[in-house]
Design an enzyme around this catalytic site. Sequence first.
Site, PDB file in Angstrom:
ATOM      1  N   MET A 246      36.687  49.270  43.980  1.00  0.00           N
ATOM      2  CA  MET A 246      37.070  49.061  45.380  1.00  0.00           C
ATOM      3  C   MET A 246      38.268  49.959  45.711  1.00  0.00           C
ATOM      4  SD  MET A 246      36.245  45.156  46.353  1.00  0.00           S
ATOM      5  CE  MET A 246      37.694  44.388  45.667  1.00  0.00           C
ATOM      6  N   GLY A 247      38.473  51.010  44.924  1.00  0.00           N
ATOM      7  CA  GLY A 247      39.579  51.926  45.192  1.00  0.00           C
ATOM      8  C   GLY A 247      40.902  51.354  44.716  1.00  0.00           C
TER       9      GLY A 247
ATOM     10  N   HIS B 271      41.008  51.474  35.903  1.00  0.00           N
ATOM     11  CA  HIS B 271      39.815  52.162  36.432  1.00  0.00           C
ATOM     12  C   HIS B 271      39.633  53.519  35.732  1.00  0.00           C
ATOM     13  CE1 HIS B 271      41.134  49.729  40.034  1.00  0.00           C
ATOM     14  NE2 HIS B 271      39.888  49.340  39.916  1.00  0.00           N
TER      15      HIS B 271
ATOM     16  N   GLN C 264      32.469  40.079  49.317  1.00  0.00           N
ATOM     17  CA  GLN C 264      33.056  39.315  48.201  1.00  0.00           C
ATOM     18  C   GLN C 264      34.413  38.718  48.546  1.00  0.00           C
ATOM     19  OE1 GLN C 264      33.041  42.978  45.588  1.00  0.00           O
ATOM     20  NE2 GLN C 264      34.894  42.052  44.773  1.00  0.00           N
TER      21      GLN C 264
HETATM   22  O1  PAF Z   1      35.953  44.670  40.329  1.00  0.00           O
HETATM   23  C1  PAF Z   1      35.824  45.188  41.465  1.00  0.00           C
HETATM   24  O2  PAF Z   1      36.606  46.060  41.869  1.00  0.00           O
HETATM   25  C2  PAF Z   1      34.696  44.745  42.369  1.00  0.00           C
HETATM   26  O3  PAF Z   1      34.458  43.392  42.246  1.00  0.00           O
HETATM   27  C3  PAF Z   1      33.404  45.561  42.185  1.00  0.00           C
HETATM   28  C4  PAF Z   1      32.805  45.351  40.801  1.00  0.00           C
HETATM   29  C5  PAF Z   1      33.667  47.034  42.414  1.00  0.00           C
HETATM   30  C6  PAF Z   1      32.342  45.113  43.203  1.00  0.00           C
HETATM   31  O4  PAF Z   1      32.790  45.316  44.510  1.00  0.00           O
END
Ligand code: PAF
Length: 297
Positions: free
Chosen positions: A48-49, A55, A79
Amino acid sequence: MRPARLLPSRCACTMVRAMLIARTLPHLRDACASLRRSAGSLALVPTMGALHAGHRALVRAGVASGAATVASIFVNPLQFGPSEDLARYPRDEDGDLAALEAEGCALAWLPAVDVMYPAGEATTISVAGPAERWEGEARPGHFRGVATVCAKLFGQVRPDRAYFGEKDWQQLQVVIRMASDLLLPLDIIGIETVREPDGLALSSRNRFLTAEERAIAPALNLALRRSAGRIASGEPVAQVLSNARAGLEAKGFEVNYFALVDGPTLAPLTSASASGRLIAAARLGTVRLLDNVAAPG
Ligand code: PAF
């Protein structure tokens, strides 16, 4: 709408790297097809950036596998609950693209909301089992949003494997269950949590901790690690859990749950088990911290 483009950039060593950027489905499809032709396989890192070293470790794992690595950046409205922090979720597109490129990411996928959720759509994915408790109870609808967006991303990119951080242990198990139940042809790979030197798990939300809260925050990981040691040495599980909870509350945490569960199913355990995982969620001020550690007994 900006098209897919090459993002030429020069790093300090004057090497020129180029990462593709796609913002529409036709561009994504073309880019994935050409990367698959050249690299043989594709890895996906859904994000989600607001990217941090956690990441980056996922992207590095994808690149190290030899696959052309695709990272998606999409702040997924489905979500977030109505009272949650969608509007304040941190966004830093330029910083994110630079970080992805520096890790050797081949393609960044930045879909708009209406690309992911076209008007009139009628399908979402609900996972039972591992999604039911803990975060599933604290954040109703959250895992429906995660499972739905991941299934869409898997369908769009068609990766051979997708990488998720173990920091969100329950999310990882929910995605593994969903991919397995839907017979999706990819491997889901969990990557160990990246931590600050004092043990705090990296999270995009850590930036919202005040200096005082930041100083207290590592106590969550410490409590998990100490509790795992006590469980391994045979202390009764209920006693270990209630001591940890009391200790955290005395430090100012509002503990949502601190539990021993079966790793893959998230079912609560009352006694030590080889598959044990200690999971915790606790609020410090406005920030809800999540963490977990292996706790085999
Ligand atoms: O962990 C996250 O950043 C989010 O839940 C994901 C897996 C990218 C789904 O939007």
